[in-house]
Design a protein around this motif. Structure first.
Motif, mmCIF file in Angstrom:
data_model
loop_
_atom_site.group_PDB
_atom_site.id
_atom_site.type_symbol
_atom_site.label_atom_id
_atom_site.label_comp_id
_atom_site.label_asym_id
_atom_site.label_seq_id
_atom_site.Cartn_x
_atom_site.Cartn_y
_atom_site.Cartn_z
ATOM 1 N N PHE A 1 45.842 45.637 24.321
ATOM 2 C CA PHE A 1 46.937 45.509 25.277
ATOM 3 C C PHE A 1 47.235 44.083 25.734
ATOM 4 N N ALA A 2 46.298 43.157 25.586
ATOM 5 C CA ALA A 2 46.558 41.796 26.061
ATOM 6 C C ALA A 2 47.717 41.161 25.310
ATOM 7 N N GLY A 3 47.873 41.480 24.023
ATOM 8 C CA GLY A 3 48.958 40.910 23.245
ATOM 9 C C GLY A 3 50.337 41.369 23.671
ATOM 10 N N ARG A 4 50.415 42.437 24.443
ATOM 11 C CA ARG A 4 51.712 42.932 24.910
ATOM 12 C C ARG A 4 52.171 42.232 26.189
ATOM 13 N N ILE A 5 51.295 41.424 26.754
ATOM 14 C CA ILE A 5 51.613 40.707 27.992
ATOM 15 C C ILE A 5 51.950 39.269 27.631
ATOM 16 N N ARG A 6 53.149 38.831 27.935
ATOM 17 C CA ARG A 6 53.636 37.545 27.461
ATOM 18 C C ARG A 6 53.216 36.386 28.348
ATOM 19 N N ARG A 7 53.204 36.567 29.648
ATOM 20 C CA ARG A 7 52.910 35.453 30.542
ATOM 21 C C ARG A 7 51.409 35.198 30.608
ATOM 22 N N PRO A 8 50.984 33.952 30.419
ATOM 23 C CA PRO A 8 49.541 33.644 30.421
ATOM 24 C C PRO A 8 48.835 34.053 31.705
ATOM 25 N N ALA A 9 49.491 33.873 32.862
ATOM 26 C CA ALA A 9 48.853 34.229 34.124
ATOM 27 C C ALA A 9 48.605 35.735 34.202
ATOM 28 N N ARG A 10 49.564 36.519 33.786
ATOM 29 C CA ARG A 10 49.383 37.967 33.792
ATOM 30 C C ARG A 10 48.353 38.400 32.755
ATOM 31 N N ARG A 11 48.296 37.684 31.654
ATOM 32 C CA ARG A 11 47.304 38.005 30.629
ATOM 33 C C ARG A 11 45.892 37.746 31.153
ATOM 34 N N ALA A 12 45.733 36.650 31.901
ATOM 35 C CA ALA A 12 44.427 36.370 32.506
ATOM 36 C C ALA A 12 44.067 37.440 33.537
ATOM 37 N N ALA A 13 45.074 37.873 34.308
ATOM 38 C CA ALA A 13 44.827 38.938 35.280
ATOM 39 C C ALA A 13 44.442 40.241 34.583
ATOM 40 N N TRP A 14 45.010 40.451 33.407
ATOM 41 C CA TRP A 14 44.674 41.664 32.658
ATOM 42 C C TRP A 14 43.209 41.655 32.211
ATOM 43 N N LEU A 15 42.658 40.477 31.946
ATOM 44 C CA LEU A 15 41.238 40.396 31.612
ATOM 45 C C LEU A 15 40.383 40.961 32.747
ATOM 46 N N LEU A 16 40.701 40.570 33.966
ATOM 47 C CA LEU A 16 39.958 41.076 35.119
ATOM 48 C C LEU A 16 40.176 42.577 35.307
ATOM 49 N N ALA A 17 41.419 43.001 35.131
ATOM 50 C CA ALA A 17 41.711 44.433 35.272
ATOM 51 C C ALA A 17 40.991 45.237 34.192
ATOM 52 N N ALA A 18 40.953 44.710 32.964
ATOM 53 C CA ALA A 18 40.270 45.402 31.876
ATOM 54 C C ALA A 18 38.775 45.515 32.154
ATOM 55 N N ALA A 19 38.182 44.457 32.716
ATOM 56 C CA ALA A 19 36.761 44.504 33.053
ATOM 57 C C ALA A 19 36.491 45.558 34.127
ATOM 58 N N ALA A 20 37.357 45.621 35.139
ATOM 59 C CA ALA A 20 37.184 46.610 36.210
ATOM 60 C C ALA A 20 37.354 48.028 35.669
ATOM 61 N N LEU A 21 38.365 48.236 34.827
ATOM 62 C CA LEU A 21 38.577 49.560 34.243
ATOM 63 C C LEU A 21 37.413 49.978 33.366
ATOM 64 N N ALA A 22 36.883 49.031 32.578
ATOM 65 C CA ALA A 22 35.755 49.345 31.700
ATOM 66 C C ALA A 22 34.521 49.729 32.510
ATOM 67 N N CYS A 23 34.262 49.016 33.595
ATOM 68 C CA CYS A 23 33.106 49.332 34.446
ATOM 69 C C CYS A 23 33.261 50.706 35.097
ATOM 70 N N ALA A 24 34.446 50.979 35.635
ATOM 71 C CA ALA A 24 34.675 52.277 36.272
ATOM 72 C C ALA A 24 34.560 53.413 35.260
ATOM 73 N N ALA A 25 35.166 53.208 34.088
ATOM 74 C CA ALA A 25 35.088 54.238 33.050
ATOM 75 C C ALA A 25 33.655 54.462 32.602
ATOM 76 N N THR A 26 32.861 53.399 32.529
ATOM 77 C CA THR A 26 31.464 53.531 32.108
ATOM 78 C C THR A 26 30.675 54.398 33.069
ATOM 79 N N LEU A 27 30.820 54.141 34.351
ATOM 80 C CA LEU A 27 30.094 54.937 35.346
ATOM 81 C C LEU A 27 30.481 56.419 35.274
ATOM 82 N N ILE A 28 31.778 56.673 35.199
ATOM 83 C CA ILE A 28 32.249 58.061 35.204
ATOM 84 C C ILE A 28 31.848 58.777 33.919
#
Length: 300
Positions: free
Chosen positions: A159-186
């Motif tokens: 999904f990072a390649g679908r985000i064009r703006r570098p700032a939003r792409r960097a924010a997606w890295l953090l969001a992806a890490a949070a989603l991965a952690c939450a999904a792992t626990l559940i």
């Protein structure tokens, strides 16, 4: 006859349409070369389109997909480098971490399992979290960090390649890490809860304890990766092809489950190959079902 000959193939028909709909070039009054220039450009465009006409439709789609993949990798090189470095660091830490060092994962996992099943767990220093009544231990091997790495890598690569703006792409890295952690626990808590329930029912023993436990893990982890992909994709306008949505989660799961241990010397252990055969068979069977379901859904 000339127009009919061009219309015999989709590429030639497209060339004819583009020629007919080419915008007229405004000319200055008294310029005798405007019409000839417009005709020359149209003829050149027609020649270029017809040159690629013999290429098959499948070949054209594959070439376009390869070009898109190359451009995506080039544009997201920095993002992918950060994601790869984070995944490598987490994998290295997980490989040598003790149960006490993984308490930040094992503790919440044990709490969720207790919430789902009512089975009480208590901390056992140096071992993890244990249920003495049910003789079940949530050890470092149950932390699910391999799943976390696969989920994080899937969210970045998919999904990072679908985000064009570098700032939003960097924010997606953090969001992806949070989603991965939450999904792992559940997901990990659900897997352990199912294992406990099936063992109490005697199903795991009937199917062969280790083999049934392994197949349950493959089904839960892989199924949850595909479910996570489908949920996240709803937030994007672009829909990925069925082969990508089925193959990328599968490849990343097999990468952290089999390829990484293999590169770390797993091939020297006989039990690794028995484990690999069972995981590969179950994974490819589930992958075929996932691809068929995704293809049917996208064809509606």
């Amino acid at each position: 006859m000339r127009e009919h000959r061009y219309a015999e193939s989709p590429a030639r028909a497209e060339a004819t349409v583009r020629l007919r709909s080419a915008p007229k070039t405004p000319t200055r009054e008294g310029n005798p070369h405007g019409s000839s220039l417009r005709a020359s450009l149209a003829d050149r465009e027609l020649t270029l389109r017809l040159t690629g006409a013999p290429r098959s439709a499948t070949g054209g789609r594959l070439a376009a997909a390869a070009d898109d993949a190359f451009c995506t990798l080039r544009e997201n090189a920095a993002t992918l480098a950060v994601a790869f470095s984070a995944s490598f660091a987490l994998k290295a830490h997980y490989a040598r971490a003790s149960a006490d060092e993984l308490g930040f994962v094992l503790g919440p996992t044990a709490a969720l399992v207790e919430l789902l099943t009512g089975v009480a767990f208590e901390r056992e220093p140096g071992a993890g979290f244990v249920s003495r009544e049910h003789h079940y231990l949530i050890a470092p091997a149950c932390a699910g960090l391999n799943y976390s790495i696969a989920a994080f890598a899937m969210l970045v690569l998919g999904f990072a390649g679908r985000i064009r703006r570098p700032a939003r792409r960097a924010a997606w890295l953090l969001a992806a890490a949070a989603l991965a952690c939450a999904a792992t626990l559940i997901v990990n808590a659900v897997r352990i809860a199912l294992a406990l329930e099936l063992r109490e029912a005697g199903s795991l023993s009937a199917l062969g304890g280790a083999s049934a436990h392994r197949l349950l893990g493959v089904a839960v982890y892989l199924g949850s990766l595909w479910a996570l992909w489908a949920c996240v994709e709803r937030g994007f306008a672009e829909r990925s092809p069925a082969w990508l949505a089925a193959l990328l989660p599968l490849a990343l799961y097999l990468g952290v489950t089999l390829l990484a241990p293999l590169l770390n010397g797993g091939h020297a252990r006989a039990e690794f190959w028995a484990h690999a055969q069972a995981v590969l068979a179950a994974s490819f069977a589930l992958g075929a079902l996932a691809y068929a379901a995704l293809s049917a859904r996208r064809s509606r």
